[in-house]
Structure formats: C-alpha cells, structure tokens
Scaffold this motif. Sequence first.
Motif, mmCIF file in Angstrom:
data_model
loop_
_atom_site.group_PDB
_atom_site.id
_atom_site.type_symbol
_atom_site.label_atom_id
_atom_site.label_comp_id
_atom_site.label_asym_id
_atom_site.label_seq_id
_atom_site.Cartn_x
_atom_site.Cartn_y
_atom_site.Cartn_z
ATOM 1 N N PHE A 24 -42.145 -84.955 13.169
ATOM 2 C CA PHE A 24 -42.170 -85.832 12.040
ATOM 3 C C PHE A 24 -42.821 -86.344 11.669
ATOM 4 O O PHE A 24 -44.056 -86.474 10.420
ATOM 5 N N PHE A 25 -44.168 -87.063 13.057
ATOM 6 C CA PHE A 25 -45.874 -87.377 11.763
ATOM 7 C C PHE A 25 -46.183 -86.320 11.975
ATOM 8 O O PHE A 25 -47.276 -86.542 10.792
ATOM 9 N N ALA A 26 -46.358 -85.125 12.596
ATOM 10 C CA ALA A 26 -47.124 -83.806 12.141
ATOM 11 C C ALA A 26 -47.026 -83.638 10.601
ATOM 12 O O ALA A 26 -47.712 -83.557 9.419
ATOM 13 N N TRP A 27 -45.409 -83.393 10.552
ATOM 14 C CA TRP A 27 -45.466 -82.951 8.881
ATOM 15 C C TRP A 27 -45.598 -84.129 8.454
ATOM 16 O O TRP A 27 -46.378 -83.379 6.660
ATOM 17 N N ALA A 28 -45.086 -85.426 8.255
ATOM 18 C CA ALA A 28 -45.621 -86.433 7.854
ATOM 19 C C ALA A 28 -47.405 -86.550 7.089
ATOM 20 O O ALA A 28 -47.861 -86.433 5.894
ATOM 21 N N ARG A 29 -47.955 -86.656 8.025
ATOM 22 C CA ARG A 29 -49.607 -86.053 7.637
ATOM 23 C C ARG A 29 -49.873 -84.640 6.879
ATOM 24 O O ARG A 29 -50.389 -85.057 5.712
ATOM 25 N N VAL A 30 -49.132 -83.651 6.925
ATOM 26 C CA VAL A 30 -49.082 -82.698 6.151
ATOM 27 C C VAL A 30 -48.327 -83.309 4.427
ATOM 28 O O VAL A 30 -49.972 -82.660 3.505
ATOM 29 N N ILE A 31 -47.236 -83.458 4.488
ATOM 30 C CA ILE A 31 -47.106 -83.519 2.967
ATOM 31 C C ILE A 31 -48.017 -84.911 2.556
ATOM 32 O O ILE A 31 -47.406 -85.052 0.565
ATOM 33 N N MET A 32 -47.638 -86.263 3.026
ATOM 34 C CA MET A 32 -48.170 -87.279 2.122
ATOM 35 C C MET A 32 -49.876 -86.534 1.052
ATOM 36 O O MET A 32 -49.397 -87.775 0.080
ATOM 37 N N PRO A 33 -49.991 -86.420 1.106
ATOM 38 C CA PRO A 33 -51.532 -85.989 0.679
ATOM 39 C C PRO A 33 -51.036 -85.729 -1.028
ATOM 40 O O PRO A 33 -51.315 -86.324 -1.878
ATOM 41 N N THR A 34 -49.584 -84.795 -1.534
ATOM 42 C CA THR A 34 -49.253 -84.321 -2.074
ATOM 43 C C THR A 34 -48.766 -85.095 -2.331
ATOM 44 O O THR A 34 -48.093 -85.033 -3.810
ATOM 45 N N ALA A 35 -47.112 -85.715 -1.552
ATOM 46 C CA ALA A 35 -46.650 -86.708 -1.677
ATOM 47 C C ALA A 35 -46.604 -87.903 -2.917
ATOM 48 O O ALA A 35 -46.407 -88.517 -3.570
ATOM 49 N N THR A 61 -33.745 -91.128 19.359
ATOM 50 C CA THR A 61 -34.632 -90.396 18.213
ATOM 51 C C THR A 61 -34.671 -91.137 16.738
ATOM 52 O O THR A 61 -36.010 -91.676 16.594
ATOM 53 N N PRO A 62 -33.804 -92.555 16.175
ATOM 54 C CA PRO A 62 -33.505 -92.971 14.797
ATOM 55 C C PRO A 62 -35.094 -93.877 15.047
ATOM 56 O O PRO A 62 -36.157 -94.315 14.384
ATOM 57 N N LEU A 63 -34.596 -95.132 16.304
ATOM 58 C CA LEU A 63 -35.936 -96.052 17.011
ATOM 59 C C LEU A 63 -36.906 -95.156 17.121
ATOM 60 O O LEU A 63 -38.308 -95.962 17.265
ATOM 61 N N TYR A 64 -37.291 -93.968 17.646
ATOM 62 C CA TYR A 64 -38.805 -93.292 17.983
ATOM 63 C C TYR A 64 -39.022 -92.925 17.312
ATOM 64 O O TYR A 64 -40.472 -93.380 16.284
ATOM 65 N N ILE A 65 -38.323 -92.559 15.728
ATOM 66 C CA ILE A 65 -39.077 -92.307 14.748
ATOM 67 C C ILE A 65 -39.410 -93.487 13.629
ATOM 68 O O ILE A 65 -40.763 -93.727 13.097
ATOM 69 N N LEU A 66 -38.473 -94.621 13.782
ATOM 70 C CA LEU A 66 -38.929 -95.745 12.691
ATOM 71 C C LEU A 66 -40.230 -96.136 13.660
ATOM 72 O O LEU A 66 -41.032 -96.665 12.854
ATOM 73 N N ARG A 67 -40.255 -96.510 15.082
ATOM 74 C CA ARG A 67 -41.372 -97.407 15.175
ATOM 75 C C ARG A 67 -42.677 -96.292 14.684
ATOM 76 O O ARG A 67 -43.916 -96.837 15.223
ATOM 77 N N THR A 68 -42.567 -95.100 15.023
ATOM 78 C CA THR A 68 -44.014 -94.326 14.578
ATOM 79 C C THR A 68 -44.449 -94.594 13.396
ATOM 80 O O THR A 68 -45.277 -94.500 12.522
ATOM 81 N N ALA A 69 -43.172 -95.316 12.467
ATOM 82 C CA ALA A 69 -43.597 -95.195 11.081
ATOM 83 C C ALA A 69 -44.374 -96.429 10.755
ATOM 84 O O ALA A 69 -45.051 -96.618 10.270
ATOM 85 N N ILE A 70 -43.533 -97.651 11.980
ATOM 86 C CA ILE A 70 -43.958 -99.229 11.414
ATOM 87 C C ILE A 70 -45.485 -99.068 11.965
ATOM 88 O O ILE A 70 -46.088 -100.142 11.160
ATOM 89 N N ASN A 71 -46.241 -98.074 12.752
ATOM 90 C CA ASN A 71 -47.040 -98.459 13.650
ATOM 91 C C ASN A 71 -48.205 -97.534 12.583
ATOM 92 O O ASN A 71 -49.657 -97.591 13.127
ATOM 93 N N HIS A 72 -47.525 -96.269 11.030
ATOM 94 C CA HIS A 72 -48.474 -95.438 10.816
ATOM 95 C C HIS A 72 -49.373 -97.007 9.351
ATOM 96 O O HIS A 72 -48.235 -96.707 8.594
ATOM 97 N N PRO A 73 -50.344 -96.986 8.303
ATOM 98 C CA PRO A 73 -50.387 -97.867 7.702
ATOM 99 C C PRO A 73 -50.375 -97.377 6.857
ATOM 100 O O PRO A 73 -49.134 -98.315 5.634
ATOM 101 N N LYS A 74 -50.251 -95.924 6.730
ATOM 102 C CA LYS A 74 -49.253 -95.176 4.883
ATOM 103 C C LYS A 74 -47.913 -94.549 5.284
ATOM 104 O O LYS A 74 -47.398 -94.353 4.000
ATOM 105 N N ILE A 75 -47.458 -94.291 6.311
ATOM 106 C CA ILE A 75 -46.026 -93.998 5.984
ATOM 107 C C ILE A 75 -45.770 -94.957 6.336
ATOM 108 O O ILE A 75 -44.118 -95.088 5.492
ATOM 109 N N SER A 76 -45.853 -96.119 7.078
ATOM 110 C CA SER A 76 -44.310 -97.282 6.589
ATOM 111 C C SER A 76 -44.556 -97.928 5.182
ATOM 112 O O SER A 76 -43.469 -98.352 4.588
#
Length: 374
Positions: A24-35, A61-76
């Motif tokens: 999820f984290f790696a996918w988000a980093r690749v996708i976000m610039p175009t998104a 898994t859901p809490l893992y994902i949300l914790r990752t998102a919360i701690n990332h300035p762009k994903i959040s």
Amino acid sequence: MTEKFFEERKEQSEAKARIITKYFFAWARVIMPTAEQRGGKIAYIDLYAGPGRYKDGAESTPLYILRTAINHPKISQMLVSYFNDAESANTRALEEEIRKFPDINRLKYAPVIRCGAVDDEAEHYFNETRLIPAFSFIDPFGYKGLSSKIVKGVIKDWGCDCVFFFNYNRINAGISNEIVTPHIDALFSKTRADKLRGTLPGLPPDLREAAILEELANEIKDLGGRYVLPFTFKNAAGSRTSHKLIFVSKNFKGYEIMKDIMAKESSTEDEGVPSFTYSPADASMPLLFSLAQPLSKLRKSLLMKFAGQEVTLNHIYQTHSVDTPYVKKNYKAVIEELEEGGVVSVNSTKGKRRRGTYPDHVLIKFPEGAADGD
C-alpha cells in the motif's frame, strides 16, 4: 467462524499484514503524483475488514493501513479509506478502534465503515462505477463473496490493484462439493471449474495445487488482470498449503514492487531465488528448497530465449520474469556470471561503464545457440 478467525494473530497473519501494508505504501508513492492531477484522491478498499484487532490485542490490517496513512503527510491528505464487513459486531468494533487513534484527525477524509454482504449487488457496483486509484484487499474467511467479477471490478480502472485471500484448503475441498458449486463457479467461471472437476481427481496433491492455481490465474488474466502473483502460506508443520495471497495488477511496475515485497517475506531462498512461500517449518527443513538449483535453470533459459539478440537487462527482466520466481537481482547475477565467463558480450552506447552494472544504455549480446550443450 470469523470470531474464531480473529481469536489470535498467527505468524502467517503478521506476514500477510506486512505484505499488504508495505505494498500500500509503495503503491501510494507511485500513484500519488499522477493522482494529484486527477482529483487528488487515492483509495484503500477492504471488503472483509474484521474488527480491527485480534482478541489478543494485536492489530489487524485495517489499523496497520490507517497508521501508515496518518503518519505520512501526503497520503493523509489524499486517502479515502473504505472498510466493509458482513458482521455488524465487527464493524462496530472497528469503528471504535479507529476512534481511539489519537491522530485520526490528521486524515483529511474520515474512514468510511459499512456493514454488508459482498454479493451480486457489490459485483455490479464495482463493475459499473468508475473508481479513483484504489488498492483493494479482499480477505474472506472461505470462498463466499469471492468472485472473479469482484476482482475484475476493483482492478478495471487506472491505478487500481488488488490482493485477495485464497483459502486453498476450503476451495480445494469445495471444487467437488455440489453444495458450494455456485461459489466455485463464480470464482473460476463455470467452464474452468468444470475442467478442474474433471481433471483433479487423478492428480497427486502437488499437481492438484498447481492446476487449481493455473486455472485461477488464467481466469483473472482473461478478465484484464495481466499480472498475477501468488504467495503461499504453509501449515504449521510445513507439510501442505493452507492459503495463498493473490496479487493482481495491470501494470508491470506494480508487479515488480509486489514481487520484491513478497520475496523478502519468503521463508527460504535458493541461490538467492525466493520461494514466495511463508512456512513456519522452513527454518528446520532447509533442504526441502535447496535442491532446485534455480540459477542454473535461469541461465539456460536466458541463453535459449535471447539467443542471437542484443538487449538491456531491464528488457530481459520485464519480458522473462513474469510468472517465474525470479527477481531482478537474480538476472543481474546470471548476466554478470555470463559476462565474466565470456559467454555474452556487453556494449555501452555511452562510453565506459562500471563493470557489473547494467543500466539501459548497456546492451547485452547473446550468442546463437549457446544453450544447446548445457
């Protein structure tokens, strides 16, 4: 049944959660610039989210994902998260766990939590609705609700990948069980399911598993999932497959990223080639995987496939690695061995290059018929 499933987190569950969160984290980093240019949103979709924690207190898994998102300035600021479960007790528990997160307000979009079955209506929704870039996780306890149409629906749009949980034990037993025929047909298609029903009875367990996986992968590819990558989980004794995670993508970049993640989660490797298997027993039985000599097989395969051609390492990797266990470092190791042995010649179109490196301006020349005597 799901209550028992969430009683305690096993090693396999931890590995599964790591694979999903890392991708999820790696996918988000690749996708976000175009998104960012396409509406500024990305999504995580979990159709069988569960209660958020196992009964021993460990996060799922859901809490893992949300914790990752919360701690990332762009994903959040871009993530739209959607969590569903068929049991209201699970959705209430998950909602309470998410509410407890001290920094949950860092998320621009509050997580959406719904209670409902994954059924024909869900299939219709995902196949008829245009999705924002989304990574979907489909993790049913058995096979009910898991269908090829659901997979097709969640990967059909740009930037959309998915992983689904494939309960091999239950599906293997269910293929010949008339009571669950509709569920098996929904996953494989009736034609492929009937083919399996005809061929499986005469096969030994290892070939039976391979045949089931082959038909599943072919069905997904026919529906648009160009890249299909399975990861196997063994039982505690390491004697048989219990379940698999199946990754599906339309893009080689996603396939490459997930392959590297799954390689690192593999319990064993041989000559640097990962097993793509998590087995609690592998550490005590290393010989089971150490007899394959995979790099010798890769060497011979490359010499045959690329005989007489002049190609880059990236071209070799992208055209040869799909549906194999090999990762990029394996190709580099074999090419380096072939170069040092004088079997292949290497030419840089930009002057000198550092030995042992193969950037895109370096062409690797394979001889004609070099593998004939191997």
